[in-house]
Design a protein around this motif. Sequence first.
Motif, PDB file in Angstrom:
ATOM      1  N   THR A 271      -5.404 -11.097  -7.404  1.00 37.10           N
ATOM      2  CA  THR A 271      -5.973  -9.618  -7.592  1.00 37.10           C
ATOM      3  C   THR A 271      -7.090 -10.536  -6.522  1.00 37.10           C
ATOM      4  O   THR A 271      -7.690  -9.678  -5.560  1.00 37.10           O
ATOM      5  CB  THR A 271      -6.091  -9.216  -8.576  1.00 37.10           C
TER       6      THR A 271
ATOM      7  N   VAL B 182      -6.376 -10.310  -2.359  1.00 42.14           N
ATOM      8  CA  VAL B 182      -6.104  -9.178  -1.311  1.00 42.14           C
ATOM      9  C   VAL B 182      -7.335  -8.574  -0.773  1.00 42.14           C
ATOM     10  O   VAL B 182      -8.391  -8.633  -0.946  1.00 42.14           O
ATOM     11  CB  VAL B 182      -5.268  -8.034  -2.229  1.00 42.14           C
TER      12      VAL B 182
ATOM     13  N   THR C  54       1.797  -4.757 -10.924  1.00 40.25           N
ATOM     14  CA  THR C  54       1.484  -5.460  -9.535  1.00 40.25           C
ATOM     15  C   THR C  54       0.260  -6.180  -8.931  1.00 40.25           C
ATOM     16  O   THR C  54       0.671  -7.653  -8.772  1.00 40.25           O
ATOM     17  CB  THR C  54       1.438  -4.747  -8.627  1.00 40.25           C
ATOM     18  N   TYR C  55      -0.604  -5.951  -9.853  1.00 40.68           N
ATOM     19  CA  TYR C  55      -1.891  -6.370  -9.856  1.00 40.68           C
ATOM     20  C   TYR C  55      -1.769  -7.263 -10.843  1.00 40.68           C
ATOM     21  O   TYR C  55      -2.796  -6.680 -11.983  1.00 40.68           O
ATOM     22  CB  TYR C  55      -2.616  -5.834  -9.419  1.00 40.68           C
TER      23      TYR C  55
ATOM     24  N   LEU D 140       2.748 -12.097  -4.093  1.00 39.91           N
ATOM     25  CA  LEU D 140       2.258 -10.983  -4.201  1.00 39.91           C
ATOM     26  C   LEU D 140       1.594 -10.283  -1.997  1.00 39.91           C
ATOM     27  O   LEU D 140       1.386 -11.236  -2.090  1.00 39.91           O
ATOM     28  CB  LEU D 140       0.554 -10.925  -5.199  1.00 39.91           C
TER      29      LEU D 140
ATOM     30  N   GLN E 206       0.165  -6.561  -0.377  1.00 42.53           N
ATOM     31  CA  GLN E 206      -0.221  -5.895  -0.018  1.00 42.53           C
ATOM     32  C   GLN E 206      -0.199  -5.828   1.609  1.00 42.53           C
ATOM     33  O   GLN E 206      -0.892  -6.303   2.310  1.00 42.53           O
ATOM     34  CB  GLN E 206      -1.536  -5.990  -0.380  1.00 42.53           C
TER      35      GLN E 206
ATOM     36  N   ALA F   4      -2.521   1.974  -0.142  1.00 42.92           N
ATOM     37  CA  ALA F   4      -2.094   0.667  -0.310  1.00 42.92           C
ATOM     38  C   ALA F   4      -0.839   0.300  -0.528  1.00 42.92           C
ATOM     39  O   ALA F   4      -0.501   1.552  -1.658  1.00 42.92           O
ATOM     40  CB  ALA F   4      -2.791  -0.030  -0.305  1.00 42.92           C
TER      41      ALA F   4
ATOM     42  N   ALA G  22       2.062  -2.102  -2.288  1.00 34.53           N
ATOM     43  CA  ALA G  22       2.132  -3.516  -2.681  1.00 34.53           C
ATOM     44  C   ALA G  22       3.414  -4.294  -3.336  1.00 34.53           C
ATOM     45  O   ALA G  22       4.166  -3.357  -4.697  1.00 34.53           O
ATOM     46  CB  ALA G  22       0.970  -3.995  -3.774  1.00 34.53           C
ATOM     47  N   TYR G  23       4.122  -5.660  -3.775  1.00 36.83           N
ATOM     48  CA  TYR G  23       4.971  -5.900  -4.444  1.00 36.83           C
ATOM     49  C   TYR G  23       4.363  -6.812  -4.625  1.00 36.83           C
ATOM     50  O   TYR G  23       4.029  -7.777  -4.433  1.00 36.83           O
ATOM     51  CB  TYR G  23       6.732  -5.846  -2.579  1.00 36.83           C
ATOM     52  N   ARG G  24       5.139  -7.771  -5.923  1.00 35.01           N
ATOM     53  CA  ARG G  24       5.601  -8.441  -6.484  1.00 35.01           C
ATOM     54  C   ARG G  24       6.264  -9.206  -7.055  1.00 35.01           C
ATOM     55  O   ARG G  24       7.204  -7.882  -7.780  1.00 35.01           O
ATOM     56  CB  ARG G  24       4.235  -8.698  -7.784  1.00 35.01           C
TER      57      ARG G  24
END
Length: 501
Positions: free
Chosen positions: A263, A266, A289-290, A342, A344, A355, A357-359
Amino acid sequence: MNLSKKLLLALAGTSLAAPMAASAQELASLSGAAAINEYMQQQDVDRFRAWESKNQVTSVNQFSDVQPTDWAYQALSNLVEKYGCVAGYPNGTYKGGNAMTRYEAAALLNACLDRVTEVTDELQRLMEEFKAELATLRGRVDGLEKKVGKLEAQQFSTTTKLRGEASFIIGGLPNNDVNGANKTAFNYDVRLSFDTSYTGKDLLRTRLRSGNFESQPFGSSSQIFKLDKAESTDEQVIIDRLYYTFPVGKEIKLTAGALVRNTELVSFIPSAYKSSLLDFFQLAGASGTYNKATGAGFGFQWKQNVKKGNPFLTFDVNYISSSGYQDSTVGAFDSEGGINVLAQLGAKGQNWGVAFAYRYGSEGSRLRDPNFSATVGSGESSNSISIAGYWEPSDASWAPSISLGYGYNAGSGGFENSMSWMAGLQWSDVFQKGNSAGIALGQAPFTKDVQGSESWLWEFFYKFQVTDKISVTPAIFYASSYRQNDFGSTWGGVIQTTFRF
């Protein structure tokens, strides 16, 4: 007009630019802290001196805004060509119409005195006229030189700055039925960051940390009231960050480190809700995600280069091995190593941001879920997506900032097919400038397939800014139908005092 007046007026044009004659009014206001800051920026001074040497003014004709018809042309020509004590501005102008104070005039006169070999009657009259101001200026400069000399002898490093934060947190959950953990706890969290820069644009961060939190009631990420600052180091001092970031061109930054958090790699977290209290509400409603994966890894950050104040795009991607990176039987690039990838894509303006985002998480990675431990099992994986955004009023008023976020988690392991969300309102300058207040509500990752996972979570806080470096934040939390409280509601609160230095 006599020569003394001409000399003063000619000097006036250098009131903001003469490299060897900073404003005496500014020097008179310098404190010890300002002197420290000036010394720590020595690299900037060195770069300016290099520019000065390369762009030395040797002729009055080098000034684009000075003409032979100007009344002070000859006096200025003498100052530049005979005494060499006028430099002008970096853009090649002189700006002779600028106003100045007596202290500024004295400072500039003092700069030229070292270049004058003959004290004429006119110069003597000038020295008498500004005798008091010159004495004040020289006294201030002498005092500053002594302070800088002391700093040079006692300095920690010319390239490293220490930034510290210490938090005292007292609080509890009066009706917590888990193992009778309903007493008041008093904990601490201390972070010391050593930030080193070799070029002024890169960063080597080494952070030490110590804390004495237990899992109950605030320390475990599987607890609904997990605090952002609540970590346990068994009262030992540990290294919890160690990484290096450097720019590539004007738009790209690269990071690599043995201890880095996803985190922090980003460009921004898409939320304006910043209570620094409950962990879930600091993650834009998408803790899957985060998930704050921390370990060995690297990151890529792209930020669109636009004119200051204009909206811009960002794209970030990072790789973190959260477990196994120290163990050569597993390895930092094996799926068993708790891999977290991760990515974003964001857009940001002066007072808004959004935003997507994908993880991806391999086995051993974790969904940061206060409803369950949610560690991805052997041979399994997880996929988390989120969309979040915020808006802030341009000026502090009755209108709060608004933050909204949604996350979804799927995959073959962990707390799969779950969703989460949050909404937060935060007001600035409440009752007093610098103070803030906020309210947030939401649901940590939940699914209807698991009983007791649909708990509603609330947070209320008021942050009192005692000084620029000290804040006190009382807060109250509430959770409904909480699984770990026999599916009953629970509430609690803290008073968090933070010192920054």
